[in-house]
Design a protein around this motif. Structure first.
Motif, PDB file in Angstrom:
ATOM      1  N   ALA A 169      55.150 -48.390  24.560  1.00 14.76           N
ATOM      2  CA  ALA A 169      55.475 -47.884  25.898  1.00 14.76           C
ATOM      3  C   ALA A 169      55.752 -46.388  25.850  1.00 14.76           C
ATOM      4  O   ALA A 169      55.323 -45.641  26.736  1.00 14.76           O
ATOM      5  CB  ALA A 169      56.683 -48.631  26.466  1.00 14.76           C
ATOM      6  N   TRP A 170      56.463 -45.928  24.822  1.00 17.42           N
ATOM      7  CA  TRP A 170      56.752 -44.497  24.720  1.00 17.42           C
ATOM      8  C   TRP A 170      55.459 -43.690  24.538  1.00 17.42           C
ATOM      9  O   TRP A 170      55.310 -42.612  25.100  1.00 17.42           O
ATOM     10  CB  TRP A 170      57.697 -44.225  23.556  1.00 17.42           C
ATOM     11  CG  TRP A 170      58.104 -42.795  23.498  1.00 17.42           C
ATOM     12  CD1 TRP A 170      57.576 -41.829  22.707  1.00 17.42           C
ATOM     13  CD2 TRP A 170      59.089 -42.163  24.305  1.00 17.42           C
ATOM     14  NE1 TRP A 170      58.182 -40.627  22.953  1.00 17.42           N
ATOM     15  CE2 TRP A 170      59.121 -40.795  23.934  1.00 17.42           C
ATOM     16  CE3 TRP A 170      59.948 -42.603  25.292  1.00 17.42           C
ATOM     17  CZ2 TRP A 170      59.987 -39.884  24.522  1.00 17.42           C
ATOM     18  CZ3 TRP A 170      60.812 -41.695  25.874  1.00 17.42           C
ATOM     19  CH2 TRP A 170      60.823 -40.353  25.492  1.00 17.42           C
TER      20      TRP A 170
ATOM     21  N   LEU B 198      52.863 -44.691  28.210  1.00 14.99           N
ATOM     22  CA  LEU B 198      53.273 -44.490  29.604  1.00 14.99           C
ATOM     23  C   LEU B 198      53.205 -43.016  29.976  1.00 14.99           C
ATOM     24  O   LEU B 198      53.478 -42.140  29.153  1.00 14.99           O
ATOM     25  CB  LEU B 198      54.689 -44.996  29.828  1.00 14.99           C
ATOM     26  CG  LEU B 198      54.878 -46.492  29.950  1.00 14.99           C
ATOM     27  CD1 LEU B 198      56.357 -46.821  30.117  1.00 14.99           C
ATOM     28  CD2 LEU B 198      54.093 -47.064  31.105  1.00 14.99           C
TER      29      LEU B 198
ATOM     30  N   ASP C 195      54.616 -39.600  32.067  1.00  9.96           N
ATOM     31  CA  ASP C 195      55.987 -39.073  32.103  1.00  9.96           C
ATOM     32  C   ASP C 195      56.850 -39.747  33.158  1.00  9.96           C
ATOM     33  O   ASP C 195      58.059 -39.876  32.975  1.00  9.96           O
ATOM     34  CB  ASP C 195      55.965 -37.566  32.350  1.00  9.96           C
ATOM     35  CG  ASP C 195      55.423 -36.817  31.146  1.00  9.96           C
ATOM     36  OD1 ASP C 195      55.519 -37.373  30.035  1.00  9.96           O
ATOM     37  OD2 ASP C 195      54.922 -35.693  31.314  1.00  9.96           O
TER      38      ASP C 195
ATOM     39  N   ALA D 247      57.009 -43.275  35.592  1.00  7.75           N
ATOM     40  CA  ALA D 247      56.413 -44.602  35.740  1.00  7.75           C
ATOM     41  C   ALA D 247      57.244 -45.404  36.734  1.00  7.75           C
ATOM     42  O   ALA D 247      58.321 -44.984  37.160  1.00  7.75           O
ATOM     43  CB  ALA D 247      56.372 -45.317  34.402  1.00  7.75           C
TER      44      ALA D 247
ATOM     45  N   TYR E  99      59.263 -43.760  41.507  1.00  4.17           N
ATOM     46  CA  TYR E  99      58.949 -43.424  40.119  1.00  4.17           C
ATOM     47  C   TYR E  99      60.214 -42.984  39.389  1.00  4.17           C
ATOM     48  O   TYR E  99      61.065 -42.309  39.951  1.00  4.17           O
ATOM     49  CB  TYR E  99      57.900 -42.317  40.047  1.00  4.17           C
ATOM     50  CG  TYR E  99      56.539 -42.791  40.479  1.00  4.17           C
ATOM     51  CD1 TYR E  99      55.777 -43.574  39.635  1.00  4.17           C
ATOM     52  CD2 TYR E  99      56.024 -42.463  41.720  1.00  4.17           C
ATOM     53  CE1 TYR E  99      54.525 -44.028  40.019  1.00  4.17           C
ATOM     54  CE2 TYR E  99      54.776 -42.905  42.112  1.00  4.17           C
ATOM     55  CZ  TYR E  99      54.039 -43.683  41.259  1.00  4.17           C
ATOM     56  OH  TYR E  99      52.805 -44.129  41.643  1.00  4.17           O
TER      57      TYR E  99
ATOM     58  N   LYS F 236      60.016 -42.087  32.173  1.00  7.09           N
ATOM     59  CA  LYS F 236      59.660 -43.199  31.292  1.00  7.09           C
ATOM     60  C   LYS F 236      60.785 -43.548  30.332  1.00  7.09           C
ATOM     61  O   LYS F 236      60.967 -44.707  29.995  1.00  7.09           O
ATOM     62  CB  LYS F 236      58.373 -42.909  30.538  1.00  7.09           C
ATOM     63  CG  LYS F 236      58.462 -41.923  29.412  1.00  7.09           C
ATOM     64  CD  LYS F 236      57.137 -41.834  28.684  1.00  7.09           C
ATOM     65  CE  LYS F 236      57.155 -40.767  27.636  1.00  7.09           C
ATOM     66  NZ  LYS F 236      55.882 -40.668  26.946  1.00  7.09           N
ATOM     67  N   TRP F 237      61.590 -42.577  29.911  1.00 11.64           N
ATOM     68  CA  TRP F 237      62.680 -42.870  28.988  1.00 11.64           C
ATOM     69  C   TRP F 237      63.705 -43.789  29.635  1.00 11.64           C
ATOM     70  O   TRP F 237      64.329 -44.610  28.962  1.00 11.64           O
ATOM     71  CB  TRP F 237      63.326 -41.595  28.461  1.00 11.64           C
ATOM     72  CG  TRP F 237      64.049 -40.797  29.514  1.00 11.64           C
ATOM     73  CD1 TRP F 237      63.542 -39.749  30.226  1.00 11.64           C
ATOM     74  CD2 TRP F 237      65.387 -40.985  29.976  1.00 11.64           C
ATOM     75  NE1 TRP F 237      64.481 -39.289  31.120  1.00 11.64           N
ATOM     76  CE2 TRP F 237      65.624 -40.028  30.978  1.00 11.64           C
ATOM     77  CE3 TRP F 237      66.395 -41.879  29.646  1.00 11.64           C
ATOM     78  CZ2 TRP F 237      66.841 -39.936  31.645  1.00 11.64           C
ATOM     79  CZ3 TRP F 237      67.613 -41.780  30.320  1.00 11.64           C
ATOM     80  CH2 TRP F 237      67.824 -40.814  31.304  1.00 11.64           C
TER      81      TRP F 237
ATOM     82  N   ASN G 261      51.467 -50.086  34.718  1.00 12.66           N
ATOM     83  CA  ASN G 261      51.443 -48.623  34.784  1.00 12.66           C
ATOM     84  C   ASN G 261      50.262 -47.974  34.087  1.00 12.66           C
ATOM     85  O   ASN G 261      49.985 -46.812  34.318  1.00 12.66           O
ATOM     86  CB  ASN G 261      52.744 -48.053  34.194  1.00 12.66           C
ATOM     87  CG  ASN G 261      53.864 -48.138  35.177  1.00 12.66           C
ATOM     88  OD1 ASN G 261      53.878 -47.443  36.172  1.00 12.66           O
ATOM     89  ND2 ASN G 261      54.787 -49.036  34.911  1.00 12.66           N
TER      90      ASN G 261
END
Length: 107
Positions: free
Chosen positions: A36-37, A40, A42, A44, A55, A58-59, A103
Motif C-alpha cells: 500500500a505504501w 497508493l 499521495d 487516497a 481524500y 496515504k499514511w 484506489n
C-alpha cells in the motif's frame, strides 16, 4: 453442570499453534501495508467511487489499517481461544486489500 463449548477443536488447534498463525498473519499484513505504501497515490480514499469522496493522505489510511491489524493481533495473542479476534484480524486484512483495489487507477 458443564457448559458446552462450540468449536472446541478449532480453539484447541489455534491455541496450540498461535505462534505460527500469528506469524503468517502478521507477515501478510506487513506485506499488504508495504505494498500500500508503494502503490497508493499521495492522497487516497476508502472508496473513491462514491459521489462526495473525501481524500486522505496515504499514511493516515495505512496507519489506520495497520493499527486495526495490530490491535487484533495483540488481542489474539493474549486470548487465542477467542475466534472473534482472529476474525477481526482477517477482516482488517481484507479491508486493506479492498482499499488497495479501490484506489489503484482511481487518480
Amino acid at each position: 453442570m458443564a457448559r458446552l463449548e462450540r468449536f472446541k477443536s478449532w480453539k484447541d488447534t489455534l491455541e496450540k499453534n498461535r505462534n505460527m498463525v500469528l506469524y503468517v498473519l502478521v507477515l501478510l499484513g506487513g506485506l499488504c501495508l508495504i505494498t500500500a505504501w508503494g502503490l497508493l497515490p499521495d492522497v487516497a480514499s476508502i472508496d473513491p467511487d462514491i459521489d462526495e469522496v473525501i481524500y486522505h493522505p496515504k499514511w493516515q489510511l495505512i496507519a489506520m489499517h495497520g493499527g486495526m491489524m495490530g490491535v487484533f493481533a495483540i488481542l489474539f495473542w493474549r486470548k487465542p481461544r477467542e475466534l472473534v479476534y482472529l476474525t477481526g484480524y482477517i477482516i482488517s486484512l481484507g479491508l486493506t486489500l479492498m482499499m488497495l483495489y479501490a484506489n489503484l487507477g482511481a487518480i
